[in-house]
Scaffold this active site. Structure first.
Site, PDB file in Angstrom:
ATOM      1  N   GLY A  64       0.815  -1.207   0.000  1.00  0.00           N
ATOM      2  CA  GLY A  64       0.000   0.000   0.000  1.00  0.00           C
ATOM      3  C   GLY A  64       0.845   1.251   0.000  1.00  0.00           C
TER       4      GLY A  64
ATOM      5  CG  HIS B  57      14.974  10.653   7.867  1.00  0.00           C
ATOM      6  ND1 HIS B  57      16.313  10.386   8.012  1.00  0.00           N
ATOM      7  CD2 HIS B  57      14.495   9.696   7.029  1.00  0.00           C
ATOM      8  CE1 HIS B  57      16.632   9.327   7.301  1.00  0.00           C
ATOM      9  NE2 HIS B  57      15.554   8.887   6.693  1.00  0.00           N
TER      10      HIS B  57
END
Length: 334
Positions: A224, A244
């Protein structure tokens, strides 16, 4: 003095400091070349001449000799008899067959898709973001399987050194269900499940990534897109080296997706390199610039995580250090 050890450097003057920093890319680029061509694999226990190494790497003997000479001055390879080179502990780790090999990690840093981002850093600094974001980088790797393989191998190499320290820093035994969001090939989740024998895990990843994931007991694979597809409900969510990659707006979308799927008492574990609030050298500050150049993301301080989590209906509970560069930011639903 042992030739495998570089000479101790004296304290630099301000001019020398600036000069050294301005040329720091040269040794790094030599390291990329040596790692990419496989030079370390051509150096046996008794060493090898540049000409011998060149025959196995496709480089010229003279150019290779000069590159190895510079790297040897930094402790990567050492001079042997009759103009040969031998291994040091550092150069050994560039061998493909070394159990802790970092060859793929160094090759990744030198790939055009990565290195060119730093060539464009002036443009990124003016615009505030790189030409392509993380989604563009993911698309590039999907279309370039050879470079994708190097990137994936580099992540596996990194995981061998840091994941045991991360998993040892937290007690996962209280969770019945754990979802690793964007967890690559499942190396982190596999170690977590080994420490939580009664838990079931779900690896949620992009289809082309999860296709290479290994089959692991108690681990379900779900393909997904975390920006489009709903996450499974779970007691705990893992986000390692995910936030990040993105700016605050995109990171907040990821956190809201976790918040929407989470149960009332679920925990979110954000595993990242935190930037310290205080000044001074720290790997997180270097990694932050890598993210600025490569993906448009960023490393964050504890206070920045507190604010980001609060905007998405989550509360920072605590930050746990690990015996690695990573910290575990534990959060819960407000």
């Amino acid at each position: 003095m042992n030739e495998s050890e570089p000479a101790a450097e004296s304290v630099s003057t301000p001019a020398e400091l600036l000069s050294d920093l301005s040329r720091a890319h040269i040794a790094a680029r030599c390291l990329h070349v040596v790692a990419d061509c496989g030079a370390a694999d051509a150096v046996g226990p008794d060493g090898a001449t540049p000409e011998h190494i060149a025959k196995h790497t496709g480089l010229t003997g003279d150019a290779l000799d000069r590159i190895l000479r510079l790297l040897a001055a930094h402790g990567v390879f050492a001079h042997g008899p009759n103009g040969s080179y031998r291994h040091t502990p550092a150069s050994e780790m560039l061998r493909s067959d070394h159990p802790a090999s970092v060859r793929s990690y160094v090759r990744m840093a030198g790939m055009p898709v990565f290195w060119d981002r730093f060539t464009e850093l002036p443009r990124t600094a003016r615009a505030g973001h790189p030409r392509y974001d993380m989604a563009g980088l993911v698309g590039y790797y999907a279309a370039h399987p050879e470079e994708s393989a190097i990137f994936n191998a580099s992540m596996v190499a990194k995981s061998r050194t840091v994941l045991p320290a991360v998993v040892a820093a937290y007690d996962f035994g209280g969770f019945a269900t754990i979802v690793d969001v964007g967890g690559g090939r499942g190396h982190l989740l596999e170690l977590v499940l080994a420490r939580a024998p009664r838990a079931a895990g779900t690896l949620f990843e992009l289809p082309h990534v999860i296709a290479d994931a290994a089959s692991v007991p108690r681990m379900t694979l779900v393909a997904g897109d975390l920006f489009r597809d709903a996450l499974p409900a779970a007691d705990a969510y893992l986000l390692m080296d995910v936030l990040h990659d993105w700016d605050d707006e995109a990171a907040a979308r990821i956190l809201r997706a976790v918040r929407a799927a989470a149960r009332p008492k679920s925990r979110l574990l954000v595993i990242e390199t935190l930037v310290p609030e205080e000044p001074g050298p720290h790997f997180g500050k270097l990694l932050d610039i890598i993210m600025l150049a490569a993906t448009g993301g960023r490393e964050r301080t504890r206070s920045q995580y507190t604010a980001l989590l609060a905007k998405t209906g989550l509360r920072l509970e605590r930050v746990l250090p690990t015996a690695s560069q990573y910290s575990i930011v534990e959060a819960s639903a407000v």
